[in-house]
Design a protein around this motif. Structure first.
Motif, PDB file in Angstrom:
ATOM      1  N   VAL A   1       9.013   8.463   5.417  1.00  0.00           N
ATOM      2  CA  VAL A   1       7.743   9.129   5.097  1.00  0.00           C
ATOM      3  C   VAL A   1       6.983   8.252   4.119  1.00  0.00           C
ATOM      4  O   VAL A   1       7.572   7.750   3.148  1.00  0.00           O
ATOM      5  N   PRO A   2       5.685   8.057   4.379  1.00  0.00           N
ATOM      6  CA  PRO A   2       4.866   8.639   5.438  1.00  0.00           C
ATOM      7  C   PRO A   2       4.959   7.873   6.751  1.00  0.00           C
ATOM      8  O   PRO A   2       5.321   6.703   6.765  1.00  0.00           O
ATOM      9  N   PHE A   3       4.595   8.552   7.829  1.00  0.00           N
ATOM     10  CA  PHE A   3       4.475   7.901   9.118  1.00  0.00           C
ATOM     11  C   PHE A   3       3.247   6.997   9.074  1.00  0.00           C
ATOM     12  O   PHE A   3       2.179   7.411   8.617  1.00  0.00           O
ATOM     13  N   VAL A   4       3.395   5.762   9.543  1.00  0.00           N
ATOM     14  CA  VAL A   4       2.313   4.781   9.456  1.00  0.00           C
ATOM     15  C   VAL A   4       1.661   4.615  10.827  1.00  0.00           C
ATOM     16  O   VAL A   4       2.348   4.453  11.838  1.00  0.00           O
TER      17      VAL A   4
ATOM     18  N   ALA B   1       0.827  -1.209   0.000  1.00  0.00           N
ATOM     19  CA  ALA B   1       0.000   0.000   0.000  1.00  0.00           C
ATOM     20  C   ALA B   1       0.855   1.250   0.000  1.00  0.00           C
ATOM     21  O   ALA B   1       0.519   2.255  -0.642  1.00  0.00           O
ATOM     22  N   LEU B   2       1.988   1.219   0.700  1.00  0.00           N
ATOM     23  CA  LEU B   2       2.882   2.381   0.723  1.00  0.00           C
ATOM     24  C   LEU B   2       3.437   2.686  -0.661  1.00  0.00           C
ATOM     25  O   LEU B   2       3.638   3.847  -1.027  1.00  0.00           O
TER      26      LEU B   2
ATOM     27  N   VAL C   1       2.288  15.821  -1.261  1.00  0.00           N
ATOM     28  CA  VAL C   1       2.991  14.737  -0.585  1.00  0.00           C
ATOM     29  C   VAL C   1       2.138  14.187   0.551  1.00  0.00           C
ATOM     30  O   VAL C   1       1.493  14.933   1.290  1.00  0.00           O
ATOM     31  N   VAL C   2       2.124  12.868   0.672  1.00  0.00           N
ATOM     32  CA  VAL C   2       1.407  12.192   1.759  1.00  0.00           C
ATOM     33  C   VAL C   2       2.365  12.040   2.937  1.00  0.00           C
ATOM     34  O   VAL C   2       3.395  11.374   2.840  1.00  0.00           O
ATOM     35  N   ARG C   3       2.020  12.680   4.059  1.00  0.00           N
ATOM     36  CA  ARG C   3       2.879  12.638   5.243  1.00  0.00           C
ATOM     37  C   ARG C   3       2.459  11.560   6.242  1.00  0.00           C
ATOM     38  O   ARG C   3       3.276  11.138   7.067  1.00  0.00           O
ATOM     39  N   GLY C   4       1.206  11.162   6.183  1.00  0.00           N
ATOM     40  CA  GLY C   4       0.725  10.155   7.126  1.00  0.00           C
ATOM     41  C   GLY C   4      -0.086   9.080   6.419  1.00  0.00           C
ATOM     42  O   GLY C   4      -0.787   9.355   5.439  1.00  0.00           O
ATOM     43  N   PHE C   5       0.022   7.856   6.882  1.00  0.00           N
ATOM     44  CA  PHE C   5      -0.718   6.741   6.301  1.00  0.00           C
ATOM     45  C   PHE C   5      -1.328   5.928   7.438  1.00  0.00           C
ATOM     46  O   PHE C   5      -0.631   5.485   8.347  1.00  0.00           O
TER      47      PHE C   5
END
Length: 401
Positions: A373-376, A333-334, A344-348
């Motif tokens: 990045v991103p923080f999961v 998924a990442l 930009v996606v910073r969190g997941f």
């Protein structure tokens, strides 16, 4: 079973056929409104007798138009226009009694109330009918727009020649068709259509950055209304409470009652009710190849000095009841998250109605400790249950679906 016009039964209608009926009903409603706007001022405002030929013609026209209003939840307008002679004599009777003519005002205003009631029911029925298809189309636009612009410079004056343009234009046109007049168009619809017409690279960037974000609230309003009631049983709550009901109270949602679509929608609604999240939107069609739907949101972060910033977060729904989510699902998924950039996606966040394997938890801990990045963040069923327990209205809504 057939309708009164000899058409197909309502249960067999396609979306296009249903919308055609709704459009005709809306047109008939506007004709009724026009009749009432002509007839209403003709009603007496004091003691009088008799009627007029023009008013009698309008009452017959009103009765004819009532046949063009199909029932909505087993209700439609059935009352004729007020009787002009009766209204005048009611004023006379109230005057003789020395009482204010409250009953006359109520009778005279009945058509306005009936028209408003039918319009409300028609808009609510249309929202129910178009909701799923509109969600699919919004997802399509949200997906295709960033893909289309990935390799187009912001200041490009070249007309974009890409098959995705036709798909985007068709999706936006269908969205407007589905919306009808159920919601106000307060966004930049005119700018959107102008940019579509010229179709140069910078026009599509303007659509993505400015136009589309402003029209999406209008689209949401055409799909959902905070005024739509949740279904409840036909009981008297006071009498039911007086019976001193026995048994315990449920502390969590029964996940097995939800299908993947409802689970995804639940997460969407939960995020909208969580402090610190804004601009929540669904991104992908349910039952996609990765068996999950992505939800995009902005997380608002405050620091101690009064500063505020936002970061983009992607939430993936995993409605898995029979097995736990393994690490490879998160890793894959990442990789796919890059499809949703920019920005930009910073969190997941991976949210599941089940659990994560110990290996998945360890993999996420190593990923985050390395500063990648991103923080999961992992939201297993117990965490979702805790968040939902603080928002019992959401549990009630989805228990009843």
């Amino acid at each position: 079973m057939t309708d009164r016009a000899g058409g197909r039964a309502d249960a067999a209608l396609t979306l296009e056929e249903l919308l055609a009926v709704m459009d005709r009903a809306a047109a008939n409603l506007e004709r009724l409104q026009a009749v009432w706007e002509r007839a209403g001022p003709m009603l007496p405002t004091g003691p009088a007798a008799g009627s007029t030929t023009e008013y009698e013609d309008l009452t017959r026209t009103w009765d004819d138009l009532l046949g063009g209003l199909p029932k909505i939840d087993n209700w439609t307008i059935s009352e004729p226009l007020p009787d002009m002679h009766q209204i005048g004599t009611m004023y006379l009777e109230y005057a003789e009694l020395g009482e204010p003519p409250f009953g006359v005002a109520e009778a005279s205003d009945a058509p306005s109330k009936a028209l408003a009631e039918y319009r409300h029911r028609l808009n609510r029925a249309r929202r129910r009918a178009v909701r799923d298809r509109m969600q699919e189309l919004v997802t399509q636009v949200d997906t295709l727009l960033p893909q289309l612009l990935a390799n187009i410079p912001r200041d490009s004056t070249e007309r974009v020649d890409d098959a995705r343009v036709s798909s985007l234009e068709a999706a936006i046109a269908e969205i407007e068709r589905l919306m009808g007049d159920t919601a106000c168009r307060s966004g930049r619809w005119g700018d959107l259509h102008r940019h579509e017409y010229f179709g140069q690279g910078h026009d599509w960037h303007d659509i993505y950055e400015f136009d589309w974000p402003t029209v999406k609230p209008d689209i949401e309003a055409a799909m959902f209304s905070d005024d739509d009631p949740l279904p409840v049983p036909d009981i008297d709550l006071g009498n039911a409470a007086a019976q001193r009901p026995v048994g315990g109270a449920s502390t969590k949602l029964c996940w097995g009652k939800l299908d993947p679509d409802h689970f995804e929608r639940l997460l969407h609604d939960l995020l909208q009710n969580l402090p610190g999240f804004q601009n929540v939107q669904l991104l992908m069609k349910a039952n996609a190849a990765d068996r999950g739907r992505d939800i995009s949101a902005e997380r608002v972060l405050h620091d101690g000095a009064g500063g505020v910033r936002t970061e983009r977060v992607i939430v993936q729904a995993k409605h898995w009841l029979s097995k736990s989510v393994p690490p490879e699902e998160i890793a894959n998924a990442l990789i796919r998250i890059t499809l949703w950039e920019p920005p930009v996606v910073r969190g997941f966040v991976v949210a599941t109605s089940g659990h994560f394997t110990p290996d998945a938890v360890a993999w996420v801990e190593r990923h985050n400790e390395a500063g990648k990045v991103p923080f999961v963040d992992l939201w297993p069923e117990p965490r979702l249950t805790t968040m939902l327990s603080q928002r019992p209205w959401l549990v009630a809504e989805y228990e009843l679906r």
